[in-house]
Design a protein around this motif. Structure first.
Motif, PDB file in Angstrom:
ATOM      1  N   PHE A 152       6.488 -28.134  23.666  1.00 27.66           N
ATOM      2  CA  PHE A 152       7.009 -26.781  23.869  1.00 27.66           C
ATOM      3  C   PHE A 152       6.487 -25.825  22.808  1.00 27.66           C
ATOM      4  O   PHE A 152       5.981 -24.735  23.119  1.00 27.66           O
ATOM      5  CB  PHE A 152       8.544 -26.816  23.856  1.00 27.66           C
ATOM      6  N   PHE A 153       6.601 -26.232  21.534  1.00 28.59           N
ATOM      7  CA  PHE A 153       6.165 -25.331  20.470  1.00 28.59           C
ATOM      8  C   PHE A 153       4.642 -25.195  20.430  1.00 28.59           C
ATOM      9  O   PHE A 153       4.116 -24.145  20.030  1.00 28.59           O
ATOM     10  CB  PHE A 153       6.707 -25.808  19.121  1.00 28.59           C
ATOM     11  N   GLY A 154       3.928 -26.235  20.842  1.00 26.86           N
ATOM     12  CA  GLY A 154       2.474 -26.130  20.921  1.00 26.86           C
ATOM     13  C   GLY A 154       2.048 -25.092  21.954  1.00 26.86           C
ATOM     14  O   GLY A 154       1.172 -24.247  21.701  1.00 26.86           O
ATOM     15  N   GLU A 155       2.673 -25.164  23.112  1.00 25.67           N
ATOM     16  CA  GLU A 155       2.362 -24.203  24.168  1.00 25.67           C
ATOM     17  C   GLU A 155       2.837 -22.802  23.786  1.00 25.67           C
ATOM     18  O   GLU A 155       2.170 -21.796  24.088  1.00 25.67           O
ATOM     19  CB  GLU A 155       3.013 -24.647  25.479  1.00 25.67           C
ATOM     20  N   LEU A 156       3.971 -22.724  23.100  1.00 21.69           N
ATOM     21  CA  LEU A 156       4.495 -21.427  22.675  1.00 21.69           C
ATOM     22  C   LEU A 156       3.563 -20.781  21.655  1.00 21.69           C
ATOM     23  O   LEU A 156       3.321 -19.556  21.699  1.00 21.69           O
ATOM     24  CB  LEU A 156       5.894 -21.603  22.090  1.00 21.69           C
ATOM     25  N   ALA A 157       3.028 -21.605  20.758  1.00 19.57           N
ATOM     26  CA  ALA A 157       2.102 -21.076  19.752  1.00 19.57           C
ATOM     27  C   ALA A 157       0.841 -20.522  20.416  1.00 19.57           C
ATOM     28  O   ALA A 157       0.278 -19.502  19.985  1.00 19.57           O
ATOM     29  CB  ALA A 157       1.744 -22.174  18.755  1.00 19.57           C
ATOM     30  N   GLN A 158       0.385 -21.218  21.470  1.00 20.21           N
ATOM     31  CA  GLN A 158      -0.784 -20.720  22.201  1.00 20.21           C
ATOM     32  C   GLN A 158      -0.494 -19.368  22.844  1.00 20.21           C
ATOM     33  O   GLN A 158      -1.344 -18.462  22.857  1.00 20.21           O
ATOM     34  CB  GLN A 158      -1.198 -21.735  23.265  1.00 20.21           C
ATOM     35  N   VAL A 160       1.646 -17.179  21.795  1.00 22.16           N
ATOM     36  CA  VAL A 160       1.746 -16.169  20.737  1.00 22.16           C
ATOM     37  C   VAL A 160       0.370 -15.614  20.383  1.00 22.16           C
ATOM     38  O   VAL A 160       0.195 -14.402  20.149  1.00 22.16           O
ATOM     39  CB  VAL A 160       2.425 -16.764  19.494  1.00 22.16           C
ATOM     40  N   GLU A 161      -0.630 -16.492  20.357  1.00 18.17           N
ATOM     41  CA  GLU A 161      -1.979 -16.039  20.015  1.00 18.17           C
ATOM     42  C   GLU A 161      -2.575 -15.142  21.093  1.00 18.17           C
ATOM     43  O   GLU A 161      -3.545 -14.422  20.844  1.00 18.17           O
ATOM     44  CB  GLU A 161      -2.876 -17.264  19.784  1.00 18.17           C
ATOM     45  N   LEU A 162      -1.994 -15.167  22.278  1.00 23.66           N
ATOM     46  CA  LEU A 162      -2.459 -14.291  23.360  1.00 23.66           C
ATOM     47  C   LEU A 162      -1.706 -12.961  23.383  1.00 23.66           C
ATOM     48  O   LEU A 162      -2.043 -12.066  24.174  1.00 23.66           O
ATOM     49  CB  LEU A 162      -2.290 -15.006  24.715  1.00 23.66           C
ATOM     50  N   GLU A 165      -1.942  -7.989  19.157  1.00 22.39           N
ATOM     51  CA  GLU A 165      -2.183  -8.316  17.736  1.00 22.39           C
ATOM     52  C   GLU A 165      -1.055  -7.836  16.852  1.00 22.39           C
ATOM     53  O   GLU A 165      -0.674  -8.525  15.880  1.00 22.39           O
ATOM     54  CB  GLU A 165      -3.510  -7.698  17.304  1.00 22.39           C
ATOM     55  N   HIS A 166      -0.482  -6.678  17.157  1.00 23.49           N
ATOM     56  CA  HIS A 166       0.562  -6.138  16.280  1.00 23.49           C
ATOM     57  C   HIS A 166       1.872  -6.937  16.377  1.00 23.49           C
ATOM     58  O   HIS A 166       2.763  -6.791  15.540  1.00 23.49           O
ATOM     59  CB  HIS A 166       0.824  -4.650  16.618  1.00 23.49           C
ATOM     60  N   ASP A 167       2.014  -7.758  17.413  1.00 25.78           N
ATOM     61  CA  ASP A 167       3.229  -8.584  17.557  1.00 25.78           C
ATOM     62  C   ASP A 167       3.053 -10.032  17.070  1.00 25.78           C
ATOM     63  O   ASP A 167       4.047 -10.766  16.936  1.00 25.78           O
ATOM     64  CB  ASP A 167       3.653  -8.634  19.029  1.00 25.78           C
ATOM     65  N   ARG A 168       1.813 -10.430  16.821  1.00 24.42           N
ATOM     66  CA  ARG A 168       1.554 -11.867  16.550  1.00 24.42           C
ATOM     67  C   ARG A 168       2.270 -12.373  15.292  1.00 24.42           C
ATOM     68  O   ARG A 168       2.872 -13.448  15.300  1.00 24.42           O
ATOM     69  CB  ARG A 168       0.049 -12.090  16.431  1.00 24.42           C
ATOM     70  N   GLU A 169       2.156 -11.625  14.207  1.00 29.51           N
ATOM     71  CA  GLU A 169       2.743 -12.097  12.952  1.00 29.51           C
ATOM     72  C   GLU A 169       4.248 -12.286  13.090  1.00 29.51           C
ATOM     73  O   GLU A 169       4.824 -13.275  12.623  1.00 29.51           O
ATOM     74  CB  GLU A 169       2.419 -11.118  11.821  1.00 29.51           C
ATOM     75  N   GLY A 173       6.377 -15.950  13.037  1.00 28.58           N
ATOM     76  CA  GLY A 173       7.562 -16.224  12.211  1.00 28.58           C
ATOM     77  C   GLY A 173       8.732 -16.708  13.036  1.00 28.58           C
ATOM     78  O   GLY A 173       9.485 -17.596  12.630  1.00 28.58           O
ATOM     79  N   ARG A 174       8.871 -16.128  14.247  1.00 24.77           N
ATOM     80  CA  ARG A 174       9.950 -16.545  15.128  1.00 24.77           C
ATOM     81  C   ARG A 174       9.748 -17.991  15.599  1.00 24.77           C
ATOM     82  O   ARG A 174      10.701 -18.772  15.683  1.00 24.77           O
ATOM     83  CB  ARG A 174      10.018 -15.627  16.352  1.00 24.77           C
TER      84      ARG A 174
END
Length: 211
Positions: A152-158, A160-162, A165-169, A173-174
Motif C-alpha cells: 500500500f505505501f509503496g503504491e502510495l509513494a508512487q 505522490v511522485e505523480l 510538484e508543489h504538493d509532493r513534499e 511527509g503525510r
C-alpha cells in the motif's frame, strides 16, 4: 517372626468414694457404703493372657493362652513354643498370599500410572500441536498484513511522485507519518519466538509433575 503381648484383663468393679479416693465396695462395711455414693470403674483383675500374633501386613493369625496365678510357667512355655513352631507354617502361607496380593495391587497401580502417563502425554501432544498451529496462523496473518501495508505505501509513494510538484513534499511527509502509524510487526522476530509442536511438547512435559 511372631509378636508376643502380655495382657492383663480388666474387670468392672463397684467403687465407693471415701475420703477423697475411690475404694472397692467389697472392702468396705455396710455402714461405710451407706454413708457415701458408688460408681463403677475398670480395674486390673490380676488375670493375664499371653497373645501371639503375626506381625506381617495382610495376615491375621493370632493365638492366646491364659496365664493362671499358680500355673507352672515352664510347662506353659514349652506348650507355647510348640504351638508357635507349628503356627509358622500357617503364618508363612498367609504371608505368601498377602505378598502375592500386594504384588498384584502394585502391578495394577503401576498399570494405572502407565495409562495416566500415556493419556497425559497424548493430551500434551494434542495441546502442543493446537497451540503451535494457532501461533503459526497468527504469524501468517501478520505476514500477510505486513506485505499488504508495505504494498500500500509503496503504491502510495508512487502516486505522490505523480502529484503536482508543489504538493509532493507535503504529501511525502503525510506518507511517512502514516507509515509510522501503521508500522507492521517484524514477522522475522515473531518467527524466532514461534515454537514447533515438539518444542511446546517438551516444555510442557518438563513443567508437569511426575507420577
Amino acid at each position: 517372626m511372631i509378636g508376643l503381648t502380655l495382657i492383663e484383663d480388666s474387670e468392672e468393679t463397684e467403687m465407693a468414694y471415701v475420703k477423697g479416693d475411690y475404694v472397692p465396695v467389697a472392702t468396705l462395711s455396710t455402714r461405710q457404703i451407706a454413708s457415701t455414693w458408688t460408681t463403677h470403674k475398670d480395674l486390673p483383675s490380676g488375670r493375664f493372657r499371653l497373645r501371639a500374633y503375626s506381625p506381617y501386613g495382610g495376615t491375621n493369625w493370632q493365638k492366646e493362652w491364659s496365664v493362671n496365678k499358680d500355673q507352672d510357667l515352664e510347662k506353659l512355655a514349652k506348650r507355647v513354643a510348640g504351638d508357635l513352631k507349628r503356627a509358622t507354617v500357617e503364618i508363612a502361607e498367609q504371608y505368601a498370599i498377602a505378598a502375592e496380593k500386594c504384588r498384584r495391587e502394585e502391578q495394577k497401580w503401576q498399570e494405572q500410572l502407565d495409562r495416566m502417563r500415556i493419556a497425559e502425554d497424548e493430551k500434551l501432544r494434542s495441546e502442543s500441536l493446537s497451540k503451535s498451529t494457532e501461533a503459526l496462523e497468527h504469524l501468517i496473518a501478520d505476514w500477510g498484513k505486513a506485505k499488504a501495508i508495505e504494498r500500500f505505501f509503496g503504491e502510495l509513494a508512487q502516486q505522490v511522485e505523480l502529484a503536482p510538484e508543489h504538493d509532493r513534499e507535503h504529501l511525502r511527509g503525510r506518507v511517512e507519518a502514516a507509515r509510522a502509524l501503521m508500522k507492521a510487526r517484524d514477522v522475522l522476530e515473531i518467527l524466532k519466538g514461534w515454537q514447533t509442536p515438539e518444542e511446546l511438547y517438551e516444555a510442557k512435559k518438563k513443567a508437569k509433575p511426575k507420577y
